[in-house]
Design a protein around this motif. Structure first.
Motif, PDB file in Angstrom:
ATOM      1  N   TYR A 452       8.179  30.481 -24.417  1.00 30.21           N
ATOM      2  CA  TYR A 452       8.162  31.410 -23.099  1.00 30.21           C
ATOM      3  C   TYR A 452       9.108  30.464 -21.803  1.00 30.21           C
ATOM      4  CZ  TYR A 452       6.748  33.267 -18.464  1.00 30.21           C
ATOM      5  OH  TYR A 452       6.852  33.868 -17.189  1.00 30.21           O
ATOM      6  N   ALA A 453      10.108  31.029 -21.328  1.00 26.31           N
ATOM      7  CA  ALA A 453      10.952  30.497 -20.257  1.00 26.31           C
ATOM      8  C   ALA A 453      10.486  31.238 -18.790  1.00 26.31           C
ATOM      9  CB  ALA A 453      12.263  30.895 -20.552  1.00 26.31           C
ATOM     10  N   HIS A 454      10.008  30.258 -18.073  1.00 28.30           N
ATOM     11  CA  HIS A 454       9.278  30.557 -16.842  1.00 28.30           C
ATOM     12  C   HIS A 454      10.675  31.250 -15.854  1.00 28.30           C
ATOM     13  CE1 HIS A 454       5.253  29.369 -17.124  1.00 28.30           C
ATOM     14  NE2 HIS A 454       5.807  28.418 -17.745  1.00 28.30           N
ATOM     15  N   SER A 455      11.521  30.570 -16.252  1.00 27.15           N
ATOM     16  CA  SER A 455      12.779  30.979 -15.400  1.00 27.15           C
ATOM     17  C   SER A 455      13.414  32.056 -16.093  1.00 27.15           C
ATOM     18  CB  SER A 455      14.007  29.708 -15.252  1.00 27.15           C
ATOM     19  OG  SER A 455      15.095  30.383 -14.998  1.00 27.15           O
ATOM     20  N   GLY A 456      13.164  33.273 -15.459  1.00 22.80           N
ATOM     21  CA  GLY A 456      13.926  34.508 -15.853  1.00 22.80           C
ATOM     22  C   GLY A 456      12.468  35.513 -16.739  1.00 22.80           C
ATOM     23  N   ASN A 457      11.267  34.698 -16.776  1.00 24.90           N
ATOM     24  CA  ASN A 457      10.203  35.453 -17.585  1.00 24.90           C
ATOM     25  C   ASN A 457      10.763  35.876 -18.846  1.00 24.90           C
ATOM     26  OD1 ASN A 457       8.313  34.774 -15.643  1.00 24.90           O
ATOM     27  ND2 ASN A 457       8.487  36.883 -14.457  1.00 24.90           N
ATOM     28  N   LEU A 458      11.091  35.076 -19.810  1.00 18.85           N
ATOM     29  CA  LEU A 458      11.910  35.434 -21.026  1.00 18.85           C
ATOM     30  C   LEU A 458      10.983  34.976 -22.061  1.00 18.85           C
ATOM     31  CD1 LEU A 458      15.805  34.715 -20.258  1.00 18.85           C
ATOM     32  CD2 LEU A 458      14.448  36.748 -20.048  1.00 18.85           C
ATOM     33  N   ILE A 459      10.947  35.672 -23.221  1.00 18.53           N
ATOM     34  CA  ILE A 459      10.295  35.213 -24.481  1.00 18.53           C
ATOM     35  C   ILE A 459      11.654  35.029 -25.082  1.00 18.53           C
ATOM     36  CG2 ILE A 459       9.237  35.772 -26.367  1.00 18.53           C
ATOM     37  CD1 ILE A 459       7.219  35.211 -24.159  1.00 18.53           C
ATOM     38  N   ILE A 460      12.001  33.910 -25.789  1.00 19.39           N
ATOM     39  CA  ILE A 460      13.092  33.746 -26.631  1.00 19.39           C
ATOM     40  C   ILE A 460      12.748  33.150 -28.170  1.00 19.39           C
ATOM     41  CG2 ILE A 460      15.074  32.267 -26.694  1.00 19.39           C
ATOM     42  CD1 ILE A 460      15.032  31.887 -23.681  1.00 19.39           C
ATOM     43  N   PHE A 461      13.361  33.608 -29.216  1.00 18.09           N
ATOM     44  CA  PHE A 461      13.097  33.170 -30.341  1.00 18.09           C
ATOM     45  C   PHE A 461      14.263  33.581 -31.327  1.00 18.09           C
ATOM     46  CE2 PHE A 461      12.132  37.641 -29.761  1.00 18.09           C
ATOM     47  CZ  PHE A 461      12.732  38.410 -30.898  1.00 18.09           C
ATOM     48  N   GLY A 462      14.164  32.778 -32.577  1.00 18.33           N
ATOM     49  CA  GLY A 462      15.388  33.016 -33.373  1.00 18.33           C
ATOM     50  C   GLY A 462      15.130  33.459 -34.693  1.00 18.33           C
ATOM     51  N   THR A 463      15.805  34.166 -35.373  1.00 19.67           N
ATOM     52  CA  THR A 463      15.510  34.866 -36.915  1.00 19.67           C
ATOM     53  C   THR A 463      16.252  34.342 -37.778  1.00 19.67           C
ATOM     54  OG1 THR A 463      17.230  36.644 -36.401  1.00 19.67           O
ATOM     55  CG2 THR A 463      14.995  37.049 -35.505  1.00 19.67           C
ATOM     56  N   LYS A 464      15.953  34.748 -39.114  1.00 18.44           N
ATOM     57  CA  LYS A 464      16.728  34.304 -40.340  1.00 18.44           C
ATOM     58  C   LYS A 464      17.729  34.965 -40.357  1.00 18.44           C
ATOM     59  CE  LYS A 464      15.284  36.793 -44.327  1.00 18.44           C
ATOM     60  NZ  LYS A 464      14.832  36.644 -45.817  1.00 18.44           N
ATOM     61  N   ASN A 465      18.269  36.042 -39.753  1.00 21.21           N
ATOM     62  CA  ASN A 465      19.612  36.701 -39.838  1.00 21.21           C
ATOM     63  C   ASN A 465      20.441  36.037 -38.538  1.00 21.21           C
ATOM     64  OD1 ASN A 465      18.547  37.675 -37.314  1.00 21.21           O
ATOM     65  ND2 ASN A 465      19.109  39.958 -38.049  1.00 21.21           N
ATOM     66  N   HIS A 466      20.329  34.939 -38.370  1.00 20.85           N
ATOM     67  CA  HIS A 466      21.168  34.185 -37.324  1.00 20.85           C
ATOM     68  C   HIS A 466      21.131  34.537 -35.871  1.00 20.85           C
ATOM     69  CE1 HIS A 466      24.253  33.304 -40.742  1.00 20.85           C
ATOM     70  NE2 HIS A 466      23.104  33.492 -41.416  1.00 20.85           N
ATOM     71  N   ARG A 467      20.264  35.467 -35.615  1.00 20.80           N
ATOM     72  CA  ARG A 467      20.286  35.872 -34.106  1.00 20.80           C
ATOM     73  C   ARG A 467      19.112  35.212 -33.263  1.00 20.80           C
ATOM     74  NH1 ARG A 467      24.084  38.876 -31.789  1.00 20.80           N
ATOM     75  NH2 ARG A 467      25.123  40.191 -33.545  1.00 20.80           N
ATOM     76  N   VAL A 468      19.398  34.832 -32.057  1.00 20.66           N
ATOM     77  CA  VAL A 468      18.738  34.275 -31.061  1.00 20.66           C
ATOM     78  C   VAL A 468      18.319  35.468 -30.254  1.00 20.66           C
ATOM     79  CG1 VAL A 468      18.249  32.479 -29.133  1.00 20.66           C
ATOM     80  CG2 VAL A 468      19.286  31.899 -31.271  1.00 20.66           C
ATOM     81  N   TYR A 469      17.256  35.809 -29.768  1.00 25.99           N
ATOM     82  CA  TYR A 469      16.858  36.959 -28.844  1.00 25.99           C
ATOM     83  C   TYR A 469      16.148  36.466 -27.759  1.00 25.99           C
ATOM     84  CZ  TYR A 469      17.917  40.248 -32.568  1.00 25.99           C
ATOM     85  OH  TYR A 469      18.337  40.956 -33.662  1.00 25.99           O
ATOM     86  N   ALA A 470      16.533  36.911 -26.510  1.00 30.05           N
ATOM     87  CA  ALA A 470      15.686  36.828 -25.084  1.00 30.05           C
ATOM     88  C   ALA A 470      15.148  38.103 -24.730  1.00 30.05           C
ATOM     89  CB  ALA A 470      16.520  36.279 -24.270  1.00 30.05           C
ATOM     90  N   LEU A 471      13.930  38.331 -24.710  1.00 32.53           N
ATOM     91  CA  LEU A 471      13.137  39.546 -24.282  1.00 32.53           C
ATOM     92  C   LEU A 471      12.630  39.229 -23.020  1.00 32.53           C
ATOM     93  CD1 LEU A 471      11.415  40.367 -27.628  1.00 32.53           C
ATOM     94  CD2 LEU A 471      13.724  40.735 -26.875  1.00 32.53           C
ATOM     95  N   ASN A 472      12.530  40.428 -22.136  1.00 35.69           N
ATOM     96  CA  ASN A 472      11.746  40.492 -20.783  1.00 35.69           C
ATOM     97  C   ASN A 472      10.281  40.405 -21.312  1.00 35.69           C
ATOM     98  OD1 ASN A 472      10.109  41.525 -18.900  1.00 35.69           O
ATOM     99  ND2 ASN A 472      12.001  42.233 -17.674  1.00 35.69           N
ATOM    100  N   SER A 473       9.508  39.338 -20.809  1.00 34.28           N
ATOM    101  CA  SER A 473       8.254  39.252 -21.047  1.00 34.28           C
ATOM    102  C   SER A 473       7.266  40.354 -20.567  1.00 34.28           C
ATOM    103  CB  SER A 473       7.662  37.697 -20.603  1.00 34.28           C
ATOM    104  OG  SER A 473       7.731  37.657 -19.292  1.00 34.28           O
ATOM    105  N   SER A 474       7.682  40.874 -19.755  1.00 35.18           N
ATOM    106  CA  SER A 474       6.856  41.901 -19.288  1.00 35.18           C
ATOM    107  C   SER A 474       6.892  43.279 -20.164  1.00 35.18           C
ATOM    108  CB  SER A 474       7.243  42.331 -17.798  1.00 35.18           C
ATOM    109  OG  SER A 474       7.088  41.275 -16.997  1.00 35.18           O
ATOM    110  N   ASN A 475       8.091  43.671 -20.322  1.00 35.97           N
ATOM    111  CA  ASN A 475       8.076  44.917 -21.266  1.00 35.97           C
ATOM    112  C   ASN A 475       8.704  44.797 -22.673  1.00 35.97           C
ATOM    113  OD1 ASN A 475      11.002  44.680 -20.607  1.00 35.97           O
ATOM    114  ND2 ASN A 475      10.722  46.018 -18.816  1.00 35.97           N
ATOM    115  N   GLY A 476       9.256  43.854 -23.206  1.00 34.19           N
ATOM    116  CA  GLY A 476      10.012  43.745 -24.173  1.00 34.19           C
ATOM    117  C   GLY A 476      11.227  43.936 -24.467  1.00 34.19           C
ATOM    118  N   GLN A 477      11.751  44.374 -23.448  1.00 31.35           N
ATOM    119  CA  GLN A 477      13.249  44.786 -23.311  1.00 31.35           C
ATOM    120  C   GLN A 477      14.188  43.611 -23.675  1.00 31.35           C
ATOM    121  OE1 GLN A 477      14.194  47.063 -20.017  1.00 31.35           O
ATOM    122  NE2 GLN A 477      12.980  49.001 -20.870  1.00 31.35           N
ATOM    123  N   GLU A 478      15.315  43.773 -24.438  1.00 33.86           N
ATOM    124  CA  GLU A 478      16.226  42.750 -25.146  1.00 33.86           C
ATOM    125  C   GLU A 478      17.005  42.373 -23.645  1.00 33.86           C
ATOM    126  OE1 GLU A 478      19.932  42.398 -27.507  1.00 33.86           O
ATOM    127  OE2 GLU A 478      18.501  43.281 -28.436  1.00 33.86           O
TER     128      GLU A 478
END
Length: 735
Positions: A452-478
């Protein structure tokens, strides 16, 4: 415990078939054919005798046998490195290239920085199936990235059910996979789900490798085999499908070992199994298993059908200290009436008053006079003694959770959220009561804990298909995504306005607000643990045996330290710190500046400025982060995979106390709660230890599947997740 638990036969499910080709019109007694089965070649160009063993087998099959096809049951290579795959491919004779059917083993996945990509590029997707002259073959793949044992996901089981469902009832089925199932093997914790699926079909043989030994056992309607390892010699199985003298189609299975003189191979008949007719122990399947609570224990009653020839009925709870291994277990006998030769009801009492409260898997085994047996499983609840049950199930995602959980507090006025991620790529946020607020599907496995990144209220994670995603922590939108050059198998680190990402053999920095790259630095090996960051640098381990310190602003190398360099690439990899979760020790004016790192052999306290090794400790688990606490003085809690726990001075390595807990520990990290440290065992036991003494003062068995996910604490509620996809909360105690 509720008054009664009952397990009966599973009801039929709606199933459809997925297969590589349509079933031929020939019936079981159709044309004969033959094939070879290989296992555990562990090809490593640095160990040429293994390549020679495989070459000898291929030469014998080419000159003397000419099989219709060959099966390889996994662990083709030593650790899935490109030069090992290249060697394995080069050994395959051209006549067999189109007829070699392979599946991966744990050695293709356990240390694989590509997370299965190399395997798929060379050999295609799994699972798969095919038909040969009236016999149906199924290849299963329960392997998991960076894990030793296997697991049947919901998708795996659904595929298997569909593949089997369209077959004619008389069609014989042969299944092959890497891990042995049943008998005394405990490599797949939900093997009961597999057995439930196949029991309604004419599954005649299940072939496996992994244990490097020749063995046969008959249970749950099929004959199971494990094969010897090519790693140890030119061993193989030769199988012939034919009709016996009575016209019954059979498989004749020969144990083979090539000799220097190909004209005189050691080929002996191991066993023969029919492809139609009675199935092993089919009449021993219980029609009911009832567990009923009593004052201090419970009664167990097993009911059998007419026709059963059971001579004994046994039970045990799933072995607690076994992980991805073998054990004879702790079987206990049930009693029956002495007036009948083959009784239909067997009973015993189960003493559970000394077991920690929680959920357990009970295994019942019914054995007949031919030493065939049928295993059934059911879950048992042991209640809290003298109090209400503290454990509450919040969610059941039915997808494996290996990443740790995360608590999100967006603002003081908003309720906190629990964020979970699965190996199927699902990320979700729920309330503390289990109400799902949003779900995001990334489409690939998530092994690192979302941050969780407090700056921007983001959930950030990586996947095995090489992607890093940042989601809005309030609604899950990319909000943004970034495509890296390698699989992101590590846990990311948030450092002010940047996120540190390990992707394959690179570490890079991304801007939190946009996902744009700040810098990238190449490593000598892959990294799948978790970096640590202080005011000037980041610290991480890699598969080349080194710990790296990089300038966190530019990514430039400050120093690197070799911890355990070995000659062979495989040995160097498994003894390297590729999975270490580095931890910064708070600075003390009179003490050296320390970063804690680990390999499978030792934990290290390194000087953060120079990389100098200050101390080492044998209590070490590179996949678990040490816990730093200041209950009295600054201490570090270290754990290892064998359940050894130590409290040490993190500046000197001096040990204050050591203890051993009842379960092994993998990937989960310790969590502090007041005067206690909570640790989750790999078989689902939550343990609370007194931070001052190491004494266990709290226990609860919250899962019957393997557990790799680090829990998260909010107030006095600990949130836990298991391989089965269940998320629970439990009220923790105070010392």
């Amino acid at each position: 415990m509720s008054d009664q638990f009952l397990q009966t036969k599973m009801e039929s499910n709606d199933r459809s078939k997925i297969s590589s080709e349509s079933l031929t019109t020939q019936e079981i007694g159709g044309q004969d054919f033959s094939f070879a089965i290989l296992a555990d070649s562990h090809i490593d160009p640095n160990v040429p005798e293994r390549s020679q063993h495989l070459t000898d087998i291929y030469e014998y099959l080419t000159l003397q046998r000419q099989p219709q096809f060959i099966l390889h049951l996994g662990d083709m290579t030593e650790c899935g490195l490109p030069h090992e795959y290249k060697e394995f491919e080069a050994l395959i004779p051209s006549t067999f290239r189109e007829h070699l059917h392979v599946i991966p083993g744990n050695h293709e996945m356990r240390w694989d920085e590509w997370a299965g990509e190399k395997y798929k590029q060379l050999f295609g997707i799994t699972p798969y199936s095919f038909d040969i002259r009236g016999v149906h073959f199924i290849a299963l793949d329960p392997t998991e990235p960076l894990r030793e044992p296997g697991y049947f996901t919901k998708e795996d089981l659904a595929w298997l059910s569909k593949d089997l469902s369209a077959l004619k009832s008389e069609t014989p089925v042969i299944i092959y996979l890497h891990y042995p199932i049943g008998e005394h093997h405990y490599f797949i914790c939900n093997e009961d789900k597999f057995l439930e699926v196949i029991e309604r079909y004419n599954v005649r043989a299940v072939f496996s490798g992994h244990v490097h030994e020749e063995n046969k056992w008959e249970q749950n309607g099929a004959t199971f085999f494990s094969l010897p390892a090519i790693k140890k010699g030119p061993f193989f199985f030769w199988v012939e499908k034919k009709n016996n003298r009575k016209g019954v189609p059979i498989l004749s299975i020969f144990s083979g070992e090539t000799k220097e003189q190909l004209q005189e191979p050691n080929l002996r008949l191991f066993t023969e199994i029919p492809l139609q007719g009675d199935r092993p122990a089919a009449l021993e399947r219980p029609h009911s298993i009832v567990v009923q609570s009593k004052t201090t224990d419970a009664s167990l009653t097993v009911g059998l059908d007419q026709g059963s020839k059971a001579i004994s009925v046994l039970y045990q709870f799933w072995p607690e200290y076994t992980w991805a291994g073998k054990t004879d277990g702790n079987w206990k006998r049930l009693s029956s009436s002495k007036d009948e030769e083959y009784p239909l009801e067997w009973k015993t009492d189960i003493a559970m008053n000394e077991m920690p409260a929680g959920i357990y898997r009970l295994q019942v085994r019914v054995v007949n006079a031919r030493r065939q047996y049928w295993d059934e499983f059911l879950k048992i609840i042991v209640p809290e003694q003298g109090q209400a049950n503290r454990l509450k199930k919040l969610l059941d995602l039915e997808e494996p959770i290996q990443a740790g959980l995360e608590i999100v507090n967006e603002s003081p006025g908003d309720p906190p959220l629990v964020v979970a991620a699965t190996t199927s790529g699902q990320v979700l946020a729920s309330t503390l009561e289990g109400k799902v607020l949003w779900t995001f599907h990334a489409g690939a496995s998530i092994l690192g804990t979302p941050q969780y990144a407090h700056s921007g209220n983001l959930i950030i994670f990586g996947t095995k298909n090489h992607r890093v995603y940042a989601l809005n922590s309030s609604n899950g939108q990319e909000i943004w995504s970034y495509k890296a050059d390698g699989a992101v198998l590590a846990t990311l680190v948030i450092d002010y306005s940047q996120v540190i990402v390990c992707a394959g053999r690179q570490v890079l920095s991304l801007k939190i607000g946009s996902g744009l790259q700040n810098w990238t630095t190449a490593l000598g090996g892959f990294s799948a643990g978790m970096p640590a960051v202080d005011e000037r640098a980041l610290y991480l381990g890699a598969g080349d045996g080194y710990i790296y310190s990089l300038d966190k602003t530019t990514g430039s190398l400050l120093w690197k330290k070799a911890l355990d360099l070995r000659d062979r690439p495989f040995s160097k990899l498994i003894y390297s710190p590729w999975g270490t979760k580095a931890v910064i020790v708070p600075d003390n004016r009179d003490k050296p500046s320390i970063v804690l790192v680990s390999t499978v052999a030792a934990a290290y306290g390194l000087n953060r400025h120079s990389g100098e090794i200050i101390w080492t400790c044998k209590v070490s688990n590179p996949y678990s982060a040490p816990l730093i606490h200041t209950l009295e003085e600054t201490r570090a809690i270290l754990i290892n995979e064998w359940g050894n726990i130590a409290s040490i001075d993190p500046y000197s390595g001096e040990i204050f106390w050591e203890t051993t807990v009842p379960q092994r520990i993998f990937n989960t990290s310790p969590i502090a709660s007041g005067n206690l440290v909570y640790i989750t065992g790999v078989n689902g036991l939550l343990m609370g230890l007194d931070l001052s003494t190491g004494h266990i003062v709290d226990q609860h068995h919250f899962s019957t599947d393997y557990v790799y996910s680090t829990p998260v604490l909010h107030g006095n509620q600990l949130f836990l997740a298991g391989q089965d996809g269940s998320i629970h909360s439990i009220t923790v105690k105070r010392a």
